[in-house]
Design a protein around this motif. Structure first.
Motif, PDB file in Angstrom:
ATOM      1  N   SER A  71       0.836  -1.207   0.000  1.00  0.00           N
ATOM      2  CA  SER A  71       0.000   0.000   0.000  1.00  0.00           C
ATOM      3  C   SER A  71       0.872   1.259   0.000  1.00  0.00           C
ATOM      4  O   SER A  71       0.613   2.231  -0.737  1.00  0.00           O
ATOM      5  CB  SER A  71      -0.932   0.002   1.217  1.00  0.00           C
ATOM      6  N   VAL A  72       1.930   1.256   0.840  1.00  0.00           N
ATOM      7  CA  VAL A  72       2.853   2.394   0.887  1.00  0.00           C
ATOM      8  C   VAL A  72       3.543   2.579  -0.458  1.00  0.00           C
ATOM      9  O   VAL A  72       3.694   3.712  -0.960  1.00  0.00           O
ATOM     10  CB  VAL A  72       3.888   2.179   2.007  1.00  0.00           C
ATOM     11  N   MET A  73       3.949   1.479  -1.074  1.00  0.00           N
ATOM     12  CA  MET A  73       4.640   1.566  -2.358  1.00  0.00           C
ATOM     13  C   MET A  73       3.718   2.108  -3.442  1.00  0.00           C
ATOM     14  O   MET A  73       4.149   2.900  -4.302  1.00  0.00           O
ATOM     15  CB  MET A  73       5.166   0.185  -2.755  1.00  0.00           C
ATOM     16  N   VAL A  74       2.456   1.717  -3.412  1.00  0.00           N
ATOM     17  CA  VAL A  74       1.503   2.223  -4.401  1.00  0.00           C
ATOM     18  C   VAL A  74       1.309   3.729  -4.239  1.00  0.00           C
ATOM     19  O   VAL A  74       1.300   4.492  -5.221  1.00  0.00           O
ATOM     20  CB  VAL A  74       0.155   1.480  -4.265  1.00  0.00           C
ATOM     21  N   VAL A  75       1.151   4.182  -2.968  1.00  0.00           N
ATOM     22  CA  VAL A  75       0.958   5.618  -2.719  1.00  0.00           C
ATOM     23  C   VAL A  75       2.167   6.411  -3.187  1.00  0.00           C
ATOM     24  O   VAL A  75       2.047   7.469  -3.837  1.00  0.00           O
ATOM     25  CB  VAL A  75       0.699   5.847  -1.214  1.00  0.00           C
ATOM     26  N   LYS A  76       3.363   5.940  -2.880  1.00  0.00           N
ATOM     27  CA  LYS A  76       4.567   6.661  -3.281  1.00  0.00           C
ATOM     28  C   LYS A  76       4.758   6.625  -4.794  1.00  0.00           C
ATOM     29  O   LYS A  76       5.273   7.583  -5.398  1.00  0.00           O
ATOM     30  CB  LYS A  76       5.782   6.074  -2.571  1.00  0.00           C
ATOM     31  N   ALA A  77       4.365   5.508  -5.445  1.00  0.00           N
ATOM     32  CA  ALA A  77       4.455   5.438  -6.903  1.00  0.00           C
ATOM     33  C   ALA A  77       3.530   6.467  -7.543  1.00  0.00           C
ATOM     34  O   ALA A  77       3.894   7.108  -8.553  1.00  0.00           O
ATOM     35  CB  ALA A  77       4.109   4.028  -7.379  1.00  0.00           C
ATOM     36  N   GLU A  78       2.354   6.665  -6.974  1.00  0.00           N
ATOM     37  CA  GLU A  78       1.441   7.691  -7.482  1.00  0.00           C
ATOM     38  C   GLU A  78       2.045   9.079  -7.296  1.00  0.00           C
ATOM     39  O   GLU A  78       1.926   9.954  -8.172  1.00  0.00           O
ATOM     40  CB  GLU A  78       0.102   7.592  -6.760  1.00  0.00           C
ATOM     41  N   ALA A  79       2.728   9.282  -6.153  1.00  0.00           N
ATOM     42  CA  ALA A  79       3.366  10.584  -5.913  1.00  0.00           C
ATOM     43  C   ALA A  79       4.486  10.831  -6.925  1.00  0.00           C
ATOM     44  O   ALA A  79       4.654  11.949  -7.431  1.00  0.00           O
ATOM     45  CB  ALA A  79       3.917  10.629  -4.488  1.00  0.00           C
ATOM     46  N   VAL A  80       5.261   9.765  -7.218  1.00  0.00           N
ATOM     47  CA  VAL A  80       6.320   9.893  -8.224  1.00  0.00           C
ATOM     48  C   VAL A  80       5.727  10.273  -9.568  1.00  0.00           C
ATOM     49  O   VAL A  80       6.255  11.144 -10.288  1.00  0.00           O
ATOM     50  CB  VAL A  80       7.118   8.585  -8.328  1.00  0.00           C
ATOM     51  N   ARG A  81       4.622   9.641  -9.939  1.00  0.00           N
ATOM     52  CA  ARG A  81       3.989   9.950 -11.223  1.00  0.00           C
ATOM     53  C   ARG A  81       3.526  11.399 -11.287  1.00  0.00           C
ATOM     54  O   ARG A  81       3.686  12.070 -12.303  1.00  0.00           O
ATOM     55  CB  ARG A  81       2.818   9.000 -11.452  1.00  0.00           C
ATOM     56  N   ARG A  82       2.978  11.917 -10.168  1.00  0.00           N
ATOM     57  CA  ARG A  82       2.485  13.293 -10.176  1.00  0.00           C
ATOM     58  C   ARG A  82       3.626  14.323 -10.150  1.00  0.00           C
ATOM     59  O   ARG A  82       3.525  15.403 -10.743  1.00  0.00           O
ATOM     60  CB  ARG A  82       1.574  13.511  -8.974  1.00  0.00           C
ATOM     61  N   LEU A  83       4.713  13.984  -9.435  1.00  0.00           N
ATOM     62  CA  LEU A  83       5.792  14.960  -9.248  1.00  0.00           C
ATOM     63  C   LEU A  83       6.889  14.862 -10.288  1.00  0.00           C
ATOM     64  O   LEU A  83       7.791  15.711 -10.308  1.00  0.00           O
ATOM     65  CB  LEU A  83       6.405  14.761  -7.852  1.00  0.00           C
TER      66      LEU A  83
END
Length: 230
Positions: free
Chosen positions: A184-196
């Motif tokens: 779950s943490v990895m998915v959230v951070k992957a989404e943040a990477v995509r946005r940033l």
């Protein structure tokens, strides 16, 4: 395969005594040819009925036939009374409870009466009568022991299967608990990477590094859990 072997073994324990019990009648055949041939046929029919009863278990049909053949054989003269032992050793393989008790007592009473009528009560009378009764009791005890051992084997196999199923369920729960939060943490951070990624490369790189760190930690945890399960 083990159950089949136990089934065959039970049959063998019962049927192995047939030649011994039927040997005495064959040693006391009539001196005339035709009666002797008839007696041999009677012994063979008795043996066939006993084998068929034990193998098929068709008590309603074959047990009365066997009893009639035993009575006919016991009437042939001296040395033929051992045929009552056939009933005593065959009954435990196909009967239970009070029916088995009646069969063993009937075999005991049959040998007692037939010896008294045909041969008379001699020194070996009680030995012959008691031997017939004990053969039935001993065979019953042995067969029930074999059945108990087979039941214990099946129970052990069922417990082993249940233990394997429980262990698999525990492993599934442990892996779910172990990886659920991490993924779950990895998915959230992957989404943040995509946005940033486009507007803040440094922040995206930091999140990517976090993902790598979390992934390595998760991999180490999985390896440790697998090592504990071995």
């Amino acid at each position: 395969m083990s159950g089949l072997w136990c089934h065959i073994h039970r049959h063998g324990v019962v049927l192995v005594w047939l030649p011994v019990l039927l040997l005495f009648p064959l040693l006391n055949l009539s001196g005339e040819v035709l009666p002797a041939v008839g007696q041999v046929v009677l012994v063979l029919a008795l043996a066939a009925a006993a084998v068929a009863l034990v193998v098929t278990g068709r008590v309603a049909v074959l047990l009365p036939v066997l009893v009639v053949l035993i009575v006919l054989a016991a009437m042939q003269g001296e040395g033929w009374q051992t045929v009552w032992g056939v009933l005593a050793i065959v009954s435990p393989a196909v009967l239970r409870g009070w029916r088995l008790l009646v069969a063993i007592l009937a075999a005991t009473a049959g040998v007692a009466v037939s010896i008294a009528v045909i041969e008379g009560i001699g020194d070996a009378y009680l030995l012959s009568v008691g031997g017939t009764f004990l053969s039935g009791v001993t065979t019953t005890s042995f067969l029930r022991l074999v059945e108990a051992v087979e039941q214990l084997r099946r129970t052990r196999e069922e417990l082993a299967r249940a233990a394997v199923a429980e262990e698999r369920a525990r492993m599934s729960r442990d892996l779910h608990d172990l990886l659920g939060h991490t993924l779950s943490v990895m998915v959230v951070k992957a989404e943040a990477v995509r946005r940033l990624a486009a507007r803040d490369p440094e922040a995206a790189a930091a999140h990517a590094a976090d993902i790598e760190e979390v992934g390595r930690a998760a991999l180490a945890d999985v390896r440790a859990a697998v090592d504990q399960m071995k």
